[in-house]
Design an enzyme around this catalytic site. Sequence first.
Site, mmCIF file in Angstrom:
data_model
loop_
_atom_site.group_PDB
_atom_site.id
_atom_site.type_symbol
_atom_site.label_atom_id
_atom_site.label_comp_id
_atom_site.label_asym_id
_atom_site.label_seq_id
_atom_site.Cartn_x
_atom_site.Cartn_y
_atom_site.Cartn_z
ATOM 1 N N ASP A 120 -42.629 12.645 -61.863
ATOM 2 C CA ASP A 120 -42.920 12.632 -63.290
ATOM 3 C C ASP A 120 -41.826 11.844 -63.994
ATOM 4 O O ASP A 120 -41.032 11.144 -63.349
ATOM 5 C CB ASP A 120 -43.092 14.053 -63.849
ATOM 6 C CG ASP A 120 -41.812 14.886 -63.817
ATOM 7 O OD1 ASP A 120 -40.729 14.338 -63.530
ATOM 8 O OD2 ASP A 120 -41.900 16.090 -64.104
ATOM 9 N N ARG A 166 -46.685 23.523 -71.791
ATOM 10 C CA ARG A 166 -45.415 22.868 -72.139
ATOM 11 C C ARG A 166 -45.673 21.759 -73.155
ATOM 12 O O ARG A 166 -46.275 20.741 -72.826
ATOM 13 C CB ARG A 166 -44.726 22.289 -70.900
ATOM 14 C CG ARG A 166 -43.428 21.565 -71.254
ATOM 15 C CD ARG A 166 -42.500 21.331 -70.065
ATOM 16 N NE ARG A 166 -43.019 20.403 -69.079
ATOM 17 C CZ ARG A 166 -42.274 19.890 -68.089
ATOM 18 N NH1 ARG A 166 -40.998 20.243 -67.965
ATOM 19 N NH2 ARG A 166 -42.814 19.060 -67.208
#
Length: 578
Positions: A492, A210
């Site tokens: 996150d 990603r």
Amino acid sequence: MAKVSRGKSKRAAGRKAAAPQRKRKGAKAKTAAVKRAVARKSVKKTAGMPRGVAILGRLGPRYGEILSADALAFLAELHRRFDGRRRELLAARAERQKRFDAGELPDFPAETRQIRDDESWRVAPVPPDLADRRVEITGPVDRKMIVNALNSGATHYMADFEDANSPTWANNLEGQINLKDRWAGKIDFTDKASGKRYAIGPKPAVLIVRPRGWHLTEAHLTVDGEPMSGALFDFGLYFFHNAEAQLAQGTGPYFYLPKLESYREARLWNDVFIFAQERIGIASRSIKATVLIETLPAAFEMDEILWELRDHIAGMNAGRWDYIFSFIKTFAKSSDPRFVLPDRSQVVMGQAFLGAYASLLVRTCHARSAHAMGGMAAQIPIKGDREANDAAFAKVKADKEREVREGYDGTWVAHPDLVPVAKEVFDRLMPQPNQVSRTRLHVRVLADDLLEIHKGAKTEAGFRLNIRVGVQYIEAWLRGRGAVPIYHLMEDAATAEISRAQIWQWITYGAELEGGVKATPELFERALKEEMDVVKREIGAANYARGRFAEAIKLFRELSLSAEFEPFLTIPAYELIV
């Protein structure tokens, strides 16, 4: 086009804020500030530096392998061909947000109705190693994480340069080195502190990378005097160094694409893929991407995103945490108080706008023969409390069972101990590789369904939890950690975004909390001080003093009390780490 050489050369008026408020700079001023900060470091060069390319970050061991002259030339080509369009698309985002601020509601685009109504088209087939994606583990790109994730028993591992990564220069470059070593068969290592040896087992998870979103830049590398797109930087280096090796080993260059807000942004990625494949000299459709549907605008354009990427897309993922943040952000300046969400713990999957969005994602994907990937289970083991740990894992199991029943083809977990929990559910309820054949054409989701607000209370406890979690995450991020265990959850950047966005929203609307307390700047300042005392007791005064809490508190206060809503906290936070 000719095959590129493979050489190795080297974010106020009208607010009652009790605290001083920082005036967020404009985008150009921010960029200039970042560039000046980085430029104070020595400009480093590798042999045969391409014209117009400058490296402003320090060169560590083996960085030259990644920042080779040929790789930098490839990055420069990506920048010159595509960065102008990236900037135009970001400007289009800002213009659409102004319309939302003025009261316009998101809707399915009228100009693309034909794409949605045409039931005949499908995306290209996926390669064999993307056919069964029942359990994917995610995490940052440090060496130990990579080996452990590949060995976790998950079918796939998403190596993350985005929300689980603090984008320091070292993290980004060392992550690229680690991934290059994986495909060169050199990822094995011995931990110097513990003496434990780490090596990839016989059946490693399939690797997916990603890159950062279109809104972020890489300030440490400039092309023609401008910082490079973080997305193109991450994608370009990984693709350049590993695509051919991946194909030779029976897999391919696979990517997760974050934070897309429109099908035009998907079109840009598709054009990047076409160019990159031709430039390196590999077959078209070699790249396969999975798009995270984690912004509210994108939920209204899922068919169109699949259409734009039809030759290169494998599926879409329900990025639930960023989606909640995006919902708040989209209506941040709306005059309609119904868009003020309850405690984030009450904004749960299977209900209101999250339930509608999750159902629409499966229907849309399967109607086009694409995979639908479920959301993150962020729980981590609770050591020393078996009852609490069992309760947490039971929540994971129930959530994964819901996903399978809704038709999802796989799911995400954040910790290796959750892999067998999720795998047991999918193995039991989905014995076949996927459920793409379950088209769910009976599902009908309207625009109003995607805007239905979750029922629930707004509490002072929730307000205070947002403060503790948000500040702790930002502090760790400033120290270079992007995946942070907080209160038995692996957090996150999306968590910190929800935390500061919800506080900003509640204060802006003067939300009344349970017990008659009103969300005000004064409550925020009092709670901030008290909750930081709690954190100090929890982690210890010495650890608190050694951290970057002063900077994190300052930034969290500015984001929470600012007159304007900052689109992404990682943009001003990035100024503090370059």
